[in-house]
Design a protein around this motif. Structure first.
Motif, PDB file in Angstrom:
ATOM      1  N   LEU A 178     104.744  21.815  59.133  1.00  0.00           N
ATOM      2  CA  LEU A 178     103.492  21.251  58.625  1.00  0.00           C
ATOM      3  C   LEU A 178     103.239  21.734  57.199  1.00  0.00           C
ATOM      4  O   LEU A 178     102.839  20.942  56.330  1.00  0.00           O
ATOM      5  CB  LEU A 178     102.336  21.651  59.540  1.00  0.00           C
ATOM      6  N   GLU A 179     103.487  22.989  56.946  1.00  0.00           N
ATOM      7  CA  GLU A 179     103.291  23.520  55.595  1.00  0.00           C
ATOM      8  C   GLU A 179     104.251  22.854  54.610  1.00  0.00           C
ATOM      9  O   GLU A 179     103.881  22.583  53.457  1.00  0.00           O
ATOM     10  CB  GLU A 179     103.507  25.044  55.601  1.00  0.00           C
ATOM     11  N   TRP A 180     105.464  22.582  55.052  1.00  0.00           N
ATOM     12  CA  TRP A 180     106.445  21.899  54.183  1.00  0.00           C
ATOM     13  C   TRP A 180     105.949  20.508  53.805  1.00  0.00           C
ATOM     14  O   TRP A 180     106.062  20.094  52.650  1.00  0.00           O
ATOM     15  CB  TRP A 180     107.783  21.820  54.913  1.00  0.00           C
ATOM     16  N   LEU A 181     105.387  19.784  54.771  1.00  0.00           N
ATOM     17  CA  LEU A 181     104.836  18.458  54.482  1.00  0.00           C
ATOM     18  C   LEU A 181     103.674  18.554  53.503  1.00  0.00           C
ATOM     19  O   LEU A 181     103.557  17.745  52.570  1.00  0.00           O
ATOM     20  CB  LEU A 181     104.360  17.793  55.779  1.00  0.00           C
ATOM     21  N   LYS A 182     102.803  19.540  53.710  1.00  0.00           N
ATOM     22  CA  LYS A 182     101.660  19.719  52.816  1.00  0.00           C
ATOM     23  C   LYS A 182     102.120  20.041  51.398  1.00  0.00           C
ATOM     24  O   LYS A 182     101.514  19.597  50.411  1.00  0.00           O
ATOM     25  CB  LYS A 182     100.741  20.813  53.348  1.00  0.00           C
ATOM     26  N   GLN A 183     103.209  20.789  51.281  1.00  0.00           N
ATOM     27  CA  GLN A 183     103.745  21.100  49.956  1.00  0.00           C
ATOM     28  C   GLN A 183     104.314  19.862  49.272  1.00  0.00           C
ATOM     29  O   GLN A 183     104.168  19.674  48.066  1.00  0.00           O
ATOM     30  CB  GLN A 183     104.823  22.194  50.062  1.00  0.00           C
ATOM     31  N   MET A 184     104.983  19.002  50.044  1.00  0.00           N
ATOM     32  CA  MET A 184     105.484  17.749  49.470  1.00  0.00           C
ATOM     33  C   MET A 184     104.328  16.905  48.942  1.00  0.00           C
ATOM     34  O   MET A 184     104.417  16.292  47.872  1.00  0.00           O
ATOM     35  CB  MET A 184     106.264  16.940  50.512  1.00  0.00           C
ATOM     36  N   GLN A 185     103.222  16.889  49.684  1.00  0.00           N
ATOM     37  CA  GLN A 185     102.063  16.133  49.220  1.00  0.00           C
ATOM     38  C   GLN A 185     101.438  16.803  48.005  1.00  0.00           C
ATOM     39  O   GLN A 185     101.041  16.121  47.050  1.00  0.00           O
ATOM     40  CB  GLN A 185     101.029  15.994  50.337  1.00  0.00           C
ATOM     41  N   ALA A 186     101.354  18.130  48.007  1.00  0.00           N
ATOM     42  CA  ALA A 186     100.765  18.855  46.876  1.00  0.00           C
ATOM     43  C   ALA A 186     101.556  18.617  45.590  1.00  0.00           C
ATOM     44  O   ALA A 186     100.984  18.591  44.491  1.00  0.00           O
ATOM     45  CB  ALA A 186     100.698  20.352  47.190  1.00  0.00           C
ATOM     46  N   LYS A 187     102.869  18.422  45.736  1.00  0.00           N
ATOM     47  CA  LYS A 187     103.715  18.160  44.562  1.00  0.00           C
ATOM     48  C   LYS A 187     103.770  16.678  44.209  1.00  0.00           C
ATOM     49  O   LYS A 187     104.555  16.269  43.355  1.00  0.00           O
ATOM     50  CB  LYS A 187     105.132  18.695  44.833  1.00  0.00           C
ATOM     51  N   HIS A 188     102.955  15.862  44.901  1.00  0.00           N
ATOM     52  CA  HIS A 188     102.875  14.410  44.654  1.00  0.00           C
ATOM     53  C   HIS A 188     104.211  13.701  44.863  1.00  0.00           C
ATOM     54  O   HIS A 188     104.527  12.729  44.188  1.00  0.00           O
ATOM     55  CB  HIS A 188     102.344  14.131  43.234  1.00  0.00           C
ATOM     56  N   ILE A 190     105.088  12.752  48.156  1.00  0.00           N
ATOM     57  CA  ILE A 190     104.671  11.759  49.137  1.00  0.00           C
ATOM     58  C   ILE A 190     103.149  11.820  49.236  1.00  0.00           C
ATOM     59  O   ILE A 190     102.533  12.807  48.813  1.00  0.00           O
ATOM     60  CB  ILE A 190     105.283  12.007  50.540  1.00  0.00           C
ATOM     61  N   TYR A 191     102.554  10.754  49.771  1.00  0.00           N
ATOM     62  CA  TYR A 191     101.122  10.784  50.047  1.00  0.00           C
ATOM     63  C   TYR A 191     100.919  10.436  51.519  1.00  0.00           C
ATOM     64  O   TYR A 191     101.364   9.375  51.969  1.00  0.00           O
ATOM     65  CB  TYR A 191     100.318   9.819  49.169  1.00  0.00           C
ATOM     66  N   ILE A 192     100.261  11.323  52.252  1.00  0.00           N
ATOM     67  CA  ILE A 192     100.192  11.199  53.707  1.00  0.00           C
ATOM     68  C   ILE A 192      98.808  10.747  54.158  1.00  0.00           C
ATOM     69  O   ILE A 192      97.798  11.323  53.767  1.00  0.00           O
ATOM     70  CB  ILE A 192     100.513  12.546  54.393  1.00  0.00           C
ATOM     71  N   THR A 193      98.777   9.708  54.995  1.00  0.00           N
ATOM     72  CA  THR A 193      97.590   9.352  55.774  1.00  0.00           C
ATOM     73  C   THR A 193      97.796   9.932  57.168  1.00  0.00           C
ATOM     74  O   THR A 193      98.779   9.607  57.839  1.00  0.00           O
ATOM     75  CB  THR A 193      97.411   7.825  55.855  1.00  0.00           C
ATOM     76  N   TRP A 194      96.873  10.793  57.599  1.00  0.00           N
ATOM     77  CA  TRP A 194      97.025  11.477  58.883  1.00  0.00           C
ATOM     78  C   TRP A 194      96.370  10.676  59.995  1.00  0.00           C
ATOM     79  O   TRP A 194      95.165  10.419  59.967  1.00  0.00           O
ATOM     80  CB  TRP A 194      96.423  12.878  58.809  1.00  0.00           C
ATOM     81  N   ILE A 195      97.156  10.292  60.989  1.00  0.00           N
ATOM     82  CA  ILE A 195      96.706   9.500  62.137  1.00  0.00           C
ATOM     83  C   ILE A 195      96.577  10.408  63.349  1.00  0.00           C
ATOM     84  O   ILE A 195      97.468  11.212  63.636  1.00  0.00           O
ATOM     85  CB  ILE A 195      97.711   8.371  62.452  1.00  0.00           C
ATOM     86  N   ASN A 196      95.472  10.285  64.062  1.00  0.00           N
ATOM     87  CA  ASN A 196      95.263  11.030  65.308  1.00  0.00           C
ATOM     88  C   ASN A 196      96.181  10.450  66.390  1.00  0.00           C
ATOM     89  O   ASN A 196      96.164   9.248  66.649  1.00  0.00           O
ATOM     90  CB  ASN A 196      93.791  10.894  65.715  1.00  0.00           C
ATOM     91  N   HIS A 197      96.965  11.315  67.026  1.00  0.00           N
ATOM     92  CA  HIS A 197      97.918  10.867  68.052  1.00  0.00           C
ATOM     93  C   HIS A 197      97.645  11.551  69.393  1.00  0.00           C
ATOM     94  O   HIS A 197      98.527  11.622  70.247  1.00  0.00           O
ATOM     95  CB  HIS A 197      99.342  11.160  67.564  1.00  0.00           C
TER      96      HIS A 197
END
Length: 332
Positions: A178-188, A190-197
């Motif tokens: 999860l932190e890796w994904l957040k870092q990818m978004q922080a570095k622009h 990717i841009y993530i829309t978070w869906i409740n699953h």
């Protein structure tokens, strides 16, 4: 700059700024009294619909949605003129907006036992909206999806949008991923829309579909929905107004129960691992939790086959919110 791209960039700037501001203002590990709370909130020139209310260190916060763009944000009530409403009153007040039109369409498509809800986005565009599910799994995140997206799109579409359907259990089990994904978004990248699953994503290998997943007798939908949103906030994620049913399984009663929380069920018309081929405007489904390498491989092959079109900006990824908004903008 075209209208769609401008709105997309503005959404990124707004949400990025709000997440930083919210993180600075609140330690979400101390969220209290997280609950549904509906109403109208106005801060000139924009009307927002209130979806949730919670407390943190003595302050009250709202989760709000822009009913025109489907963009969500966290903010304090004292910035707004506020009128509390029931969910029925709020939906009627905003009935002409793309957000409410999408909710109504999902309800009309609620009879199917599998894949109820919104299945496709902008049919007039060449490209797809990519969704990847993060169901509970002992396997690590399949990072190829995200690195390959960045590699293919970095010159023509940065950050590249992707919607991730996340469970509470996956967030708890995979903090490093999860932190890796957040870092990818922080570095622009990717841009993530978070869906409740859902939080638990329970599944039985023996039970029939009508008694499986969230249709399992005794399921607490309030817990499955709200605890997942709380877990998102505690992890620094911004909940969207989208929900994906585990296994894509639901019935009419469950869909209406979901829309009473202000959430739009998102299905798919192209589950790659099942051999379904994406069309223009498809909402594509793959699993990023390591359990479905076939679907991931198919998506990577799709990216490679479209490399020339991507380079010419003739085949792009679309923000799920923008896809749904544009489908319902101006419709009845």
């Amino acid at each position: 700059m075209n209208k769609s791209l401008l709105k997309y960039l503005l959404a990124i700037l707004i949400i990025g700024g709000l997440q930083q501001r919210a993180a600075a203002q609140a330690n979400y590990l101390k969220i209290k009294n997280y609950k549904t709370f509906y109403g109208w909130a106005h801060h000139a020139p924009q009307d927002w619909m209130i979806l949730r209310q919670f407390e943190n260190e003595g302050k009250t916060y709202y989760l709000l949605v822009n009913p025109q763009t489907l963009v969500t944000k966290i903010d304090e009530p004292n910035f707004y003129q506020v009128k509390p409403m029931s969910i029925t009153e709020a939906r009627d007040f905003f009935k002409s907006t793309p957000y409410q039109k999408a909710l109504r369409k999902a309800e009309k498509q609620s009879l199917a036992l599998q894949d109820a809800g919104i299945e496709s986005g902008i049919p007039k565009e060449t490209g797809i909206s990519l969704t990847a599910d993060l169901c509970p799994s002992h396997r690590p995140l399949d990072r190829r999806i995200f690195t390959d997206i960045f590699t293919e799109f970095q010159k023509v579409e940065r950050p590249a949008p992707i919607a991730l359907s996340v469970t509470g259990v996956w967030m708890r089990q995979h903090p490093q991923d999860l932190e890796w994904l957040k870092q990818m978004q922080a570095k622009h990248e990717i841009y993530i829309t978070w869906i409740n699953h859902s939080f638990n994503h329970r599944v039985s290998l023996k039970a029939p579909l009508k008694e499986n997943f969230l249709l399992e007798p005794g399921t607490d939908m309030n817990y499955e929905i709200l605890e997942t949103e709380k877990a998102m906030l505690k992890n620094g994620l911004l909940p969207s107004v989208f929900f994906r049913f585990p296994g894509l399984v639901s019935d009419q009663q469950l869909v209406y129960k979901l829309t009473d929380y202000g959430l739009i069920p998102i299905g798919t018309d192209a589950w790659l691992a099942k051999g379904q081929q994406p069309q223009a405007g498809s909402i594509v489904l793959i699993h990023g939790n390591g359990n479905e390498p076939t679907g991931v491989n198919d998506f990577i092959k799709l990216l490679q086959s479209e490399a020339g079109s991507i380079a010419k900006k003739q085949w792009l990824l679309y923000d799920l919110r923008e896809s749904v908004e544009e489908e319902f903008e101006g419709s009845n």
